[in-house]
Design a protein around this motif. Sequence first.
Motif, PDB file in Angstrom:
ATOM      1  N   LEU A  19       0.821  -1.209   0.000  1.00 47.05           N
ATOM      2  CA  LEU A  19       0.000   0.000   0.000  1.00 47.05           C
ATOM      3  C   LEU A  19       0.858   1.263   0.000  1.00 47.05           C
ATOM      4  O   LEU A  19       0.442   2.296  -0.512  1.00 47.05           O
ATOM      5  N   GLY A  40      -7.546   6.766  -1.533  1.00 47.43           N
ATOM      6  CA  GLY A  40      -6.795   5.636  -2.031  1.00 47.43           C
ATOM      7  C   GLY A  40      -5.345   5.954  -2.310  1.00 47.43           C
ATOM      8  O   GLY A  40      -4.602   5.109  -2.787  1.00 47.43           O
ATOM      9  N   LEU A 370     -25.769   5.394  -2.722  1.00 43.89           N
ATOM     10  CA  LEU A 370     -27.079   5.033  -2.195  1.00 43.89           C
ATOM     11  C   LEU A 370     -28.207   5.287  -3.180  1.00 43.89           C
ATOM     12  O   LEU A 370     -29.300   4.779  -3.010  1.00 43.89           O
ATOM     13  N   SER A 371     -27.964   6.104  -4.199  1.00 49.64           N
ATOM     14  CA  SER A 371     -29.081   6.498  -5.049  1.00 49.64           C
ATOM     15  C   SER A 371     -29.304   5.535  -6.207  1.00 49.64           C
ATOM     16  O   SER A 371     -30.212   5.721  -7.000  1.00 49.64           O
ATOM     17  N   PRO A 374     -29.092  -1.357  -5.604  1.00 49.66           N
ATOM     18  CA  PRO A 374     -27.925  -2.247  -5.608  1.00 49.66           C
ATOM     19  C   PRO A 374     -28.084  -3.476  -6.503  1.00 49.66           C
ATOM     20  O   PRO A 374     -27.092  -4.080  -6.895  1.00 49.66           O
ATOM     21  N   ARG A 421     -22.147  -1.850  -7.234  1.00 49.04           N
ATOM     22  CA  ARG A 421     -21.045  -2.038  -6.287  1.00 49.04           C
ATOM     23  C   ARG A 421     -19.709  -2.257  -6.983  1.00 49.04           C
ATOM     24  O   ARG A 421     -18.668  -2.120  -6.352  1.00 49.04           O
ATOM     25  N   THR A 422     -19.730  -2.631  -8.259  1.00 44.55           N
ATOM     26  CA  THR A 422     -18.460  -2.813  -8.942  1.00 44.55           C
ATOM     27  C   THR A 422     -18.032  -1.547  -9.678  1.00 44.55           C
ATOM     28  O   THR A 422     -16.981  -1.528 -10.308  1.00 44.55           O
ATOM     29  N   LEU A 423     -18.857  -0.494  -9.609  1.00 49.24           N
ATOM     30  CA  LEU A 423     -18.496   0.760 -10.275  1.00 49.24           C
ATOM     31  C   LEU A 423     -17.913   1.735  -9.254  1.00 49.24           C
ATOM     32  O   LEU A 423     -18.236   1.689  -8.074  1.00 49.24           O
ATOM     33  N   SER A 424     -17.066   2.648  -9.733  1.00 51.35           N
ATOM     34  CA  SER A 424     -16.518   3.669  -8.839  1.00 51.35           C
ATOM     35  C   SER A 424     -17.551   4.773  -8.627  1.00 51.35           C
ATOM     36  O   SER A 424     -18.570   4.820  -9.323  1.00 51.35           O
TER      37      SER A 424
ATOM     38  N   MET B   1     -16.396  -0.545  -6.820  1.00 54.23           N
ATOM     39  CA  MET B   1     -15.053   0.048  -6.832  1.00 54.23           C
ATOM     40  C   MET B   1     -14.242  -0.544  -7.964  1.00 54.23           C
ATOM     41  O   MET B   1     -14.162  -1.749  -8.141  1.00 54.23           O
ATOM     42  N   SER B   2     -13.655   0.322  -8.698  1.00 53.80           N
ATOM     43  CA  SER B   2     -12.815  -0.172  -9.763  1.00 53.80           C
ATOM     44  C   SER B   2     -11.530  -0.727  -9.174  1.00 53.80           C
ATOM     45  O   SER B   2     -10.995  -1.704  -9.633  1.00 53.80           O
ATOM     46  N   ARG B   3     -11.067  -0.086  -8.105  1.00 49.61           N
ATOM     47  CA  ARG B   3      -9.769  -0.469  -7.548  1.00 49.61           C
ATOM     48  C   ARG B   3      -9.880  -0.333  -6.047  1.00 49.61           C
ATOM     49  O   ARG B   3     -10.349   0.679  -5.553  1.00 49.61           O
ATOM     50  N   PRO B   4      -9.487  -1.362  -5.306  1.00 41.91           N
ATOM     51  CA  PRO B   4      -9.603  -1.240  -3.861  1.00 41.91           C
ATOM     52  C   PRO B   4      -8.610  -0.222  -3.325  1.00 41.91           C
ATOM     53  O   PRO B   4      -7.439  -0.214  -3.727  1.00 41.91           O
ATOM     54  N   THR B   5      -9.072   0.654  -2.468  1.00 39.54           N
ATOM     55  CA  THR B   5      -8.182   1.640  -1.872  1.00 39.54           C
ATOM     56  C   THR B   5      -7.605   1.050  -0.595  1.00 39.54           C
ATOM     57  O   THR B   5      -8.154   0.095  -0.050  1.00 39.54           O
ATOM     58  N   PRO B   6      -6.511   1.597  -0.102  1.00 36.16           N
ATOM     59  CA  PRO B   6      -5.924   1.062   1.118  1.00 36.16           C
ATOM     60  C   PRO B   6      -6.917   1.042   2.270  1.00 36.16           C
ATOM     61  O   PRO B   6      -7.054   0.044   2.976  1.00 36.16           O
ATOM     62  N   LEU B  10      -8.263  -2.343   4.307  1.00 39.80           N
ATOM     63  CA  LEU B  10      -8.186  -2.528   5.748  1.00 39.80           C
ATOM     64  C   LEU B  10      -9.532  -2.925   6.315  1.00 39.80           C
ATOM     65  O   LEU B  10      -9.637  -3.828   7.132  1.00 39.80           O
ATOM     66  N   MET B  13     -10.347  -6.440   5.600  1.00 43.14           N
ATOM     67  CA  MET B  13      -9.538  -7.321   6.412  1.00 43.14           C
ATOM     68  C   MET B  13     -10.095  -7.438   7.824  1.00 43.14           C
ATOM     69  O   MET B  13     -10.158  -8.508   8.391  1.00 43.14           O
ATOM     70  N   ARG B  14     -10.509  -6.273   8.380  1.00 40.57           N
ATOM     71  CA  ARG B  14     -10.976  -6.276   9.762  1.00 40.57           C
ATOM     72  C   ARG B  14     -12.315  -6.969   9.904  1.00 40.57           C
ATOM     73  O   ARG B  14     -12.533  -7.690  10.849  1.00 40.57           O
ATOM     74  N   ARG B 177     -33.871   4.981   1.752  1.00 41.30           N
ATOM     75  CA  ARG B 177     -32.666   5.145   0.944  1.00 41.30           C
ATOM     76  C   ARG B 177     -32.968   5.920  -0.325  1.00 41.30           C
ATOM     77  O   ARG B 177     -34.057   5.820  -0.882  1.00 41.30           O
ATOM     78  N   PRO B 178     -31.987   6.708  -0.775  1.00 39.48           N
ATOM     79  CA  PRO B 178     -32.245   7.604  -1.901  1.00 39.48           C
ATOM     80  C   PRO B 178     -32.657   6.878  -3.186  1.00 39.48           C
ATOM     81  O   PRO B 178     -33.308   7.490  -4.013  1.00 39.48           O
ATOM     82  N   TYR B 179     -32.304   5.610  -3.347  1.00 41.63           N
ATOM     83  CA  TYR B 179     -32.678   4.980  -4.614  1.00 41.63           C
ATOM     84  C   TYR B 179     -34.189   4.866  -4.742  1.00 41.63           C
ATOM     85  O   TYR B 179     -34.730   4.912  -5.850  1.00 41.63           O
ATOM     86  N   ALA B 288     -24.232  -3.757  -1.212  1.00 46.87           N
ATOM     87  CA  ALA B 288     -23.765  -2.901  -2.316  1.00 46.87           C
ATOM     88  C   ALA B 288     -22.762  -1.870  -1.878  1.00 46.87           C
ATOM     89  O   ALA B 288     -23.050  -0.716  -1.769  1.00 46.87           O
TER      90      ALA B 288
END
Lengths: 536, 288
Positions: A19, A40, A370-371, A374, A421-424, B1-6, B10, B13-14, B177-179, B288
Amino acid sequence: MTLLEISGLTLDLPNGKRLLHGIDLTVSVGETVALVGESGSGKSLTAQSVLGLLPSGAQTSGQVLVEGSDVLTMKPPELLAYRRSTAAMVFQDPRAGINPMRTIGDHLTEALRLGEGWSVARARERAIEVLAAVDMPRPHDHLRQYPHELSGGMLQRVMIAGALAGSPRLLVCDEPTTALDVTTQAQILRVLAEQRDKRSMGLLFITHDLNLAASLCDRVYVMNDGRVGEEGPARQVFLNPETAYARRLVAATPTITVQPNEVPAPAATAPGPAVLEVRDLTKTYRARGREPVHAAKNVTVDIRRGDALGVVGESGSGKSTLARMIVGLERADAGTIAIDGHTLKGQPRKRVDRLDRARRVQMVFQDPYLSLDPRMTASQAVEDALHLHHPRLRMADIRTQALTLLSSVGLATTQAEALPRTLSGGQRQRVAIARALAIEPSLLVMDEATSALDVSVQAQVLDVISEIRRERGLTILFISHDLAVVRRVCERSVVMRAGEIVESAPTIDLLTRPQHEYTRLLVDSVPRVMLVGGNT
Amino acid sequence: MSRPTPTMALKVMRSTGHRRVTVSWTISIVVLGLFTLAAIFAPLVAPYNPDQLDFGAIYANPNLAHWLGTDSLGRDTLSRIIYGARTALLAPLIVVIASTILGILLGLLAGWRGGWIDAAIGRLLDVLLSFPALLIAILAVALFGKGLVAPVIAMSIAYAPFVARLTRSLVISERARPYVSAYRVQGFSGGWIALRRVLPNVVPTVGAQSTLNFGYVLAELAGLSFLGLGVQAPTADWGAMINESQAGLVGGHFLPALIPAIAVVIVVVAVNVIGEEISERIGGGTPA
């Protein structure tokens, strides 16, 4: 004199993922150093390693020297003593960092009494002293108060006071003002700078806000992907960045500084017909046993076709309630809302009314996490909207249209099949925008639509918005707490405070010649780098 | 997430640690699978007809001819256990499915509409919850006669409140929830959002929770049969078998009563282990 020296710090997780890739950083006595980066980038991890707060099982190499001793090799008792006396930390969310069941006094004196063995009276005295140091109005009374009695800004000052109680020589602040309003942020920053000078502490300041870093700090380290990309004096990094990443970051950071040669945008490009007419809108929340909250008081707003109007205000100013009333999620107590000359009434019930309302106004919400449903992929979200409004269209055509819309906001066909969930965050917000555009509304309301995003992602989404405006001539009501972002999108803006519109003017004028004192306070509170001479 | 952030790495992991497939989980699956197969293919698997009397082998101890011995009428215990698995598994399954459907509908209605509907449904559920399920089942037997049909219906109703309460609380949090607001702004009707979008988002969690009811229902239905109110002789049923073998206990013939009791315990434990694992996986997962 060097206070903190990090050299070649690397950090690996037990699963072998690296990291941090060799961080080098120094902080001298009395110096303020900013660690800037997007989420990140590893900036929080670096900051936490200074306090010896490492993820369990993490492997480190390199050194974190504070006054000559290496934090990474300290044994637990040494680390404890070090945290008590040498270094302290202030976290982002003050409410998450304090025990809600204990008083402020408990919070401030506990470490001194139990850790240092001070008497109650002596610890109390110190607590009052540090509370006074952070400009709390009534230090004696605050000791008996509970966290819920204080606002976020006050509580953050308590947290800073707690950090100061052990007289640390190094203070690490991890985004201490991110959760706060801009005027509160200005107060906190002033307190921090004062205490730094008075106690000649070293300050390591972690932030994602380049403007803030440049206005407060002496030197700046720009982090990206676990590496330090660039370092140097704050003004130099901001005004004359050397690396490509820092240049991108600076370019993406919206600023309220108006260039001297910048001409105000032409007021209302060719005065078209009004799309949105809000007249004397009033809404009051009455909770039992509480003071009534005025979320909107006689709010009157107009937007012409193709314009973008900014609504600026701090939390609790009623700007979100205004948005929710306009899209029909809340009912107004009094006043009228008309879109395209058609007066809207309450929440529509019948199908025809619902669809009609939806075609007049659409909304993009703040939190793209949230919008979005999911369970629905990006294209399903858009297809749902298309199918509702064009029931006769064949599924194949709907799909093609959905893909076209998604690509118009910059999403590839492969991402169309992805679940939220797989999108940024940025990609999700693009999906939300495409979903709103699918209905082809007359007015698009964006409520803090970019606040949850990183600056570079925010810049991309803002670009998408202006592109759409150019292509479709969309009319936008843009709600934000961030003057700099509003300035990038909107020609005209209104400033809201406590449910009232206090000023309404072209955005440039608001920034350069604010008329109302609150607007002036708001503008002055935004941290920025002075372009010409002088210290900030 | 396209890429896991540090920071995210964590957190992951926790929170989860390592999701291991436990031994108890595997054993439970195998046990339940065996019982299910035995129940389905009972005529092929069972060595004897469960009702076949053999007065030459009364209270036989386990031997090669009768693996688990025989009862007071010389009926083969193993065969009766195998046939008994049919009611033991099928009846709770029906109860779980029926109570889940009923509970979800009530909970969705209460949570989505709120107001007086929520209050009315809430009081109704309170009333139902104040009676033990077994008592309601006995009441149903008293009203409609012995047999399994009345108790199964009664239990379906008695277990619905648990499901309804969970569903209601999930729907309420989902509704905020907003959705959901986003769907409204797009012009979708409340009913469509509730049934087509919110319901599918709560069903996995609720479903996982109600598998936990299976074990309780099985034990209670066995209890009902033990009291002579459920499955009627001569049909093989674990609870009824224990009941019928009571007399033998005095004479030191405890196996015919003990074996069906053990069968109940084994299946209930297996089902609960599986149910808890499932609800942990679904409920403990990050939404999600």
